[in-house]
Design a protein around this motif. Sequence first.
Motif, PDB file in Angstrom:
ATOM      1  N   ALA A  63      33.901 -94.129  28.283  1.00 36.34           N
ATOM      2  CA  ALA A  63      34.549 -93.292  29.293  1.00 36.34           C
ATOM      3  C   ALA A  63      34.159 -91.838  29.103  1.00 36.34           C
ATOM      4  O   ALA A  63      33.975 -91.099  30.063  1.00 36.34           O
ATOM      5  CB  ALA A  63      36.058 -93.454  29.219  1.00 36.34           C
ATOM      6  N   VAL A  64      34.030 -91.427  27.855  1.00 32.15           N
ATOM      7  CA  VAL A  64      33.628 -90.043  27.577  1.00 32.15           C
ATOM      8  C   VAL A  64      32.159 -89.839  27.953  1.00 32.15           C
ATOM      9  O   VAL A  64      31.772 -88.775  28.443  1.00 32.15           O
ATOM     10  CB  VAL A  64      33.863 -89.697  26.078  1.00 32.15           C
TER      11      VAL A  64
ATOM     12  N   GLU B  65      31.194 -91.043  15.135  1.00 35.98           N
ATOM     13  CA  GLU B  65      30.484 -90.503  16.294  1.00 35.98           C
ATOM     14  C   GLU B  65      29.406 -89.539  15.850  1.00 35.98           C
ATOM     15  O   GLU B  65      29.644 -88.660  15.023  1.00 35.98           O
ATOM     16  CB  GLU B  65      31.458 -89.769  17.208  1.00 35.98           C
TER      17      GLU B  65
ATOM     18  N   LYS C 132      30.601 -90.873  30.395  1.00 40.62           N
ATOM     19  CA  LYS C 132      30.483 -90.590  31.832  1.00 40.62           C
ATOM     20  C   LYS C 132      30.507 -89.079  32.064  1.00 40.62           C
ATOM     21  O   LYS C 132      29.764 -88.546  32.890  1.00 40.62           O
ATOM     22  CB  LYS C 132      31.650 -91.267  32.558  1.00 40.62           C
ATOM     23  N   TYR C 133      31.335 -88.374  31.315  1.00 35.81           N
ATOM     24  CA  TYR C 133      31.422 -86.927  31.494  1.00 35.81           C
ATOM     25  C   TYR C 133      30.227 -86.219  30.902  1.00 35.81           C
ATOM     26  O   TYR C 133      29.764 -85.209  31.408  1.00 35.81           O
ATOM     27  CB  TYR C 133      32.744 -86.398  30.921  1.00 35.81           C
TER      28      TYR C 133
ATOM     29  N   ASN D 299      27.932 -94.212  19.215  1.00 26.54           N
ATOM     30  CA  ASN D 299      29.353 -94.550  19.086  1.00 26.54           C
ATOM     31  C   ASN D 299      30.298 -93.708  19.917  1.00 26.54           C
ATOM     32  O   ASN D 299      31.459 -93.513  19.546  1.00 26.54           O
ATOM     33  CB  ASN D 299      29.805 -94.465  17.605  1.00 26.54           C
ATOM     34  N   LEU D 300      29.830 -93.206  21.048  1.00 26.41           N
ATOM     35  CA  LEU D 300      30.772 -92.468  21.884  1.00 26.41           C
ATOM     36  C   LEU D 300      31.513 -93.420  22.799  1.00 26.41           C
ATOM     37  O   LEU D 300      30.959 -94.399  23.278  1.00 26.41           O
ATOM     38  CB  LEU D 300      30.036 -91.423  22.732  1.00 26.41           C
ATOM     39  N   ASP D 301      32.764 -93.099  23.043  1.00 23.36           N
ATOM     40  CA  ASP D 301      33.596 -93.844  23.976  1.00 23.36           C
ATOM     41  C   ASP D 301      32.889 -93.866  25.343  1.00 23.36           C
ATOM     42  O   ASP D 301      32.537 -92.804  25.851  1.00 23.36           O
ATOM     43  CB  ASP D 301      34.932 -93.090  24.079  1.00 23.36           C
TER      44      ASP D 301
ATOM     45  N   ASN E 262      27.644 -86.334  33.471  1.00 23.50           N
ATOM     46  CA  ASN E 262      27.804 -85.318  34.503  1.00 23.50           C
ATOM     47  C   ASN E 262      27.294 -83.963  34.043  1.00 23.50           C
ATOM     48  O   ASN E 262      26.784 -83.184  34.823  1.00 23.50           O
ATOM     49  CB  ASN E 262      29.288 -85.157  34.881  1.00 23.50           C
ATOM     50  N   LEU E 263      27.460 -83.683  32.771  1.00 24.78           N
ATOM     51  CA  LEU E 263      27.052 -82.372  32.262  1.00 24.78           C
ATOM     52  C   LEU E 263      25.545 -82.217  32.164  1.00 24.78           C
ATOM     53  O   LEU E 263      25.019 -81.135  32.364  1.00 24.78           O
ATOM     54  CB  LEU E 263      27.668 -82.123  30.885  1.00 24.78           C
TER      55      LEU E 263
ATOM     56  N   PHE F  58      33.237 -85.103  14.335  1.00 24.77           N
ATOM     57  CA  PHE F  58      32.085 -85.535  15.125  1.00 24.77           C
ATOM     58  C   PHE F  58      30.843 -84.971  14.436  1.00 24.77           C
ATOM     59  O   PHE F  58      30.764 -83.792  14.171  1.00 24.77           O
ATOM     60  CB  PHE F  58      32.236 -84.947  16.532  1.00 24.77           C
TER      61      PHE F  58
ATOM     62  N   LYS G 109      30.976 -78.842  24.795  1.00 24.62           N
ATOM     63  CA  LYS G 109      31.817 -78.552  25.958  1.00 24.62           C
ATOM     64  C   LYS G 109      32.861 -79.632  26.136  1.00 24.62           C
ATOM     65  O   LYS G 109      33.966 -79.375  26.606  1.00 24.62           O
ATOM     66  CB  LYS G 109      30.961 -78.491  27.226  1.00 24.62           C
ATOM     67  N   VAL G 110      32.459 -80.839  25.803  1.00 28.60           N
ATOM     68  CA  VAL G 110      33.393 -81.949  25.939  1.00 28.60           C
ATOM     69  C   VAL G 110      34.464 -81.872  24.860  1.00 28.60           C
ATOM     70  O   VAL G 110      35.633 -82.142  25.096  1.00 28.60           O
ATOM     71  CB  VAL G 110      32.639 -83.296  25.833  1.00 28.60           C
ATOM     72  N   LEU G 111      34.047 -81.477  23.652  1.00 29.66           N
ATOM     73  CA  LEU G 111      34.974 -81.488  22.524  1.00 29.66           C
ATOM     74  C   LEU G 111      35.834 -80.235  22.430  1.00 29.66           C
ATOM     75  O   LEU G 111      36.921 -80.258  21.882  1.00 29.66           O
ATOM     76  CB  LEU G 111      34.189 -81.604  21.208  1.00 29.66           C
ATOM     77  N   VAL G 112      35.272 -79.123  22.929  1.00 32.43           N
ATOM     78  CA  VAL G 112      35.953 -77.849  22.712  1.00 32.43           C
ATOM     79  C   VAL G 112      36.733 -77.442  23.945  1.00 32.43           C
ATOM     80  O   VAL G 112      36.179 -77.293  25.014  1.00 32.43           O
ATOM     81  CB  VAL G 112      34.925 -76.733  22.406  1.00 32.43           C
TER      82      VAL G 112
END
Lengths: 472, 487
Positions: B321-322, B291, B324-325, B317-319, B328-329, B254, B154-157
């Motif tokens: 800032a990413v 990643e 954080k999302y 190895n995920l950013d 949330n998911l 990824f 969901k984050v990538l697509v």
Amino acid sequence: MSSMKEVNPMVLGIRDPVSLQSLAARITEQIAQGEQKPFQRVIDVSSGDPHRAGMPPLSFARQVLAVCLYPKLLKESSFPVDVRQRAEKLLGACNGGSVGSYSASSCGIPQIQKSVAEFITKRDGGVASDPEDIIFSSGSQRTLKLVLHLLSSGQGPTQTGVLTPLPCPHTLPILLDEVGVKLVPYRLLEERGWTLELEELHRALKAARRHCEPRAIYISNPGNPTGHVQDLKTIEEVIRFAASERLVLLVEEVYQDSVFGQDKKFLSYKKVLFEMGASYSERVEMVSFHSISAGTMGECGLRGGYMEVINMDLLVKNFLTSMQGPCSPPVLPQLALEIMVNPPSPGDASYEVFTQEILQKVETLTQNAQRACEFLNGVPGMSCQQAMGLYPCLHLPAEIIQEAKRSGLRADVLYCKKFLEEEGVCLGPGSENGHDDENYHIRLCISAPAAVLEDVLKRLQSFHLRIQDRHH
Amino acid sequence: YSCKNTIHLQYVNGKKKKTIKNIHCLSVFIFLCLNSQGVRKSYREVIDVSWGDPHRAGVKPLSFVRQVLAACLYPQLMDGDKLMVDVKQRAQRLLETCAGGSVGSYSDTAGIPQIIQSVSEYILRRDGGVPCHPENIYITPGSQWALTVTNILKVLVNSEASPRTGVLIPVPCHSTTIVSLTALGAVAVPYYLSEERGWALEVEMLQQALDSAKGVCNPVALYIINPGNPAGNYVQSRKCIQEVIHFAAEKKLFLLADEVYQDCVYGKESEFVSYKRALAEIGAPLSDTVELASFHTASKGLMGECGLRAGYVELVNLDPAVMKYIDNLFSNSCPVLGQVALDVMVNPPQPGDPSYPLYLKHIRASLAENVRRVEEVINSFPSFSCQSLEGGAFAFPRVFLPPKAIEKAKAGLQPDTFYCMRLLEEAGLLFSPGTEYGQMEGTYHIRFCIMTPTDTMEEILKRLSTFHKQFMREFILFASATERETK
């Protein structure tokens, strides 16, 4: 390497959760490590999680589930006969006789669908319920998400909107964000005890149509967090409204067995729908949700719920059932659901203990509701409607509001944060329930042992008075 | 979104006409027939090995885990001597991690912290000391595609993006993958595994897949299943994994590593190496930048507790800032009992524990025997060919169907589906046709679960052999269908 700019914009749009519960967890950790606090432990009454607050589970349910998990216990004579019989029956409904197998279908175990359908039929005085309309999932939230996925489409002015009560269950706004659906609030009338007013529905719908496409209306009855129970007139009005405006009714009824101590009675939307005649009962599309997390079961950690789908187009319903396809719902919560809809009957070995436990819970909840309401109404700067939910309105001193602005928090969140840090009690801020203006509220769950609630109330009173004194 | 393999058949059953939608519905129907109408069949019951569901196939669950779960649900069980000491200790420890001391409370959204800690320790041990951070682990309600991978994707697509997002997936691959990708608005980009080389993954095929995506979609991720499903025959070697990692790094993909069968490796030369470990061994800079999301679950492997729904994902190895999302998911907490099962999976009874002897005496032994028998029987037929089984829970042999059978099937069904439907009707065996997983054009396969009790497997092989001989005779010897009917 994925960076922020590659993140799906829809995901970026999901609002941040208020993280009081992680603060509560941190404080608990600090206490465990020996830090001194003005309280012994954290009491969390911010969500409907009775066990967390100290309410005991129902013995019959736990015994049956334990036997289902470890069938050797079928021979254990210390377990009542009806427990063992029920476990045997339930294990027979599971593939390979084990709760470890996938459910036979993606909607759930057929025999349990049948039990649930029978329960609904009985509850609604004979209005028939078809087992094929029952879809299980892991909790009412997940079932709601499935339906919302079907409704969700569009962007900007064509984005799907859902009319949502204000206040609404605190998990709802984030869920709507996740599915990409716009939340359109309709205000419940606090002065009348959080009633739903038809003119407000019309107003909300009209306003919504200007910037999105409303396709559904979400109802919580009995209300979460307010505890308000809708009467027949209201339900009929809502159904007529939904019918004429062609909105799908999403009716969350998870607290249906927690209505007592008042002159109110729970009326299911489905029953009322069917009593309104064929022009409604054959056309209005409705999905009603129930779960084992609420009410007297309180088994939030087991994650079990179902939805009953009414008047949905068959092709659409097929999509719904196959959407869950690869991930069949967990088995154990379905068994718990079966126990919920089919408790021990008079004459069964466990009936007495079971009835006693239920009675105790009922008494506790009724007393809690009354005590809490009276008590809080006696605290200057607070006012509370009489209902099975505790959602008092707060008057906050200007200084708190300003401090909140400075720290980038909402004032009610700041209030709850301070309360947690000073008194060790975790409440829910009204902004999670949609109250994001100066109408400050807090949310407390009354499903806790009376002594615990008393402690919470006293601390709340002393904290609230302190806050008001401090800033005079 | 289209339903794969929707077969419509009209069966008249006395009073009711039923529309059978796919092979699973057919099996339910046959089950009802057998039980109610006294319809005569040569078998008493259907053996369903179409799912990776050992309990359904008759494997008994691990006692230790069930005892712990029962004790957690109903703590009064711990009074007296009904349960062994290590069971009680584990249950007590786990109950203390639950709010209010009850498995009925909500847990933290990422999972119960102490259990996450157990999982991270397991990973550390498994990977020979490669560091593992608990904050990178999320416990999820089983089914990778339902939630776990979907959340990551969901984050990538971005379903509204043009060109659309693509994900490389193996062929063959389990069917939920394509369905889930489609639901997300992504494009599945197939890369073919090499059957002749035991279903090996070759980097040239990955490159071919990427080439095929040019102008069609924008691939962002590479989905790997190791050990494979359905083709568990190939357990990727360290060398292969490192090649894949280099490829992913170069093409900025990824890595989604589905490693749910990591406990099921039985090939004598095979060893499971996790993608994380291989990545760490490659060293900087790749080990700090590639990643990776790796998945595991309590549904597969030796526990086989599919109905409990519990799994986890480790993100590498995920950013931040990413992350954080992602956080949330993963907002829907996993059932507590499932988490308890997970704790047992990563932390089983050890030598010296009272429950250890019973724990050992489990499926491992019968699995090895099943593998041997399956290879023996299947390879004795020239019209079957089965790559040697090294890992995973399934056999995925190729079946060489005679032209007449293929012809007969063409009227609405894929040939291997036709074979499986006949197999079900005539022998009471429910297998899955290769069509559901994707295969090279013109080849046909069948898949069945090999995690069953040994005597069940014997019965399966017996029925399969009898059926197969008859089926081949029918379509090779008889020139036409009518000739068959008169016999």
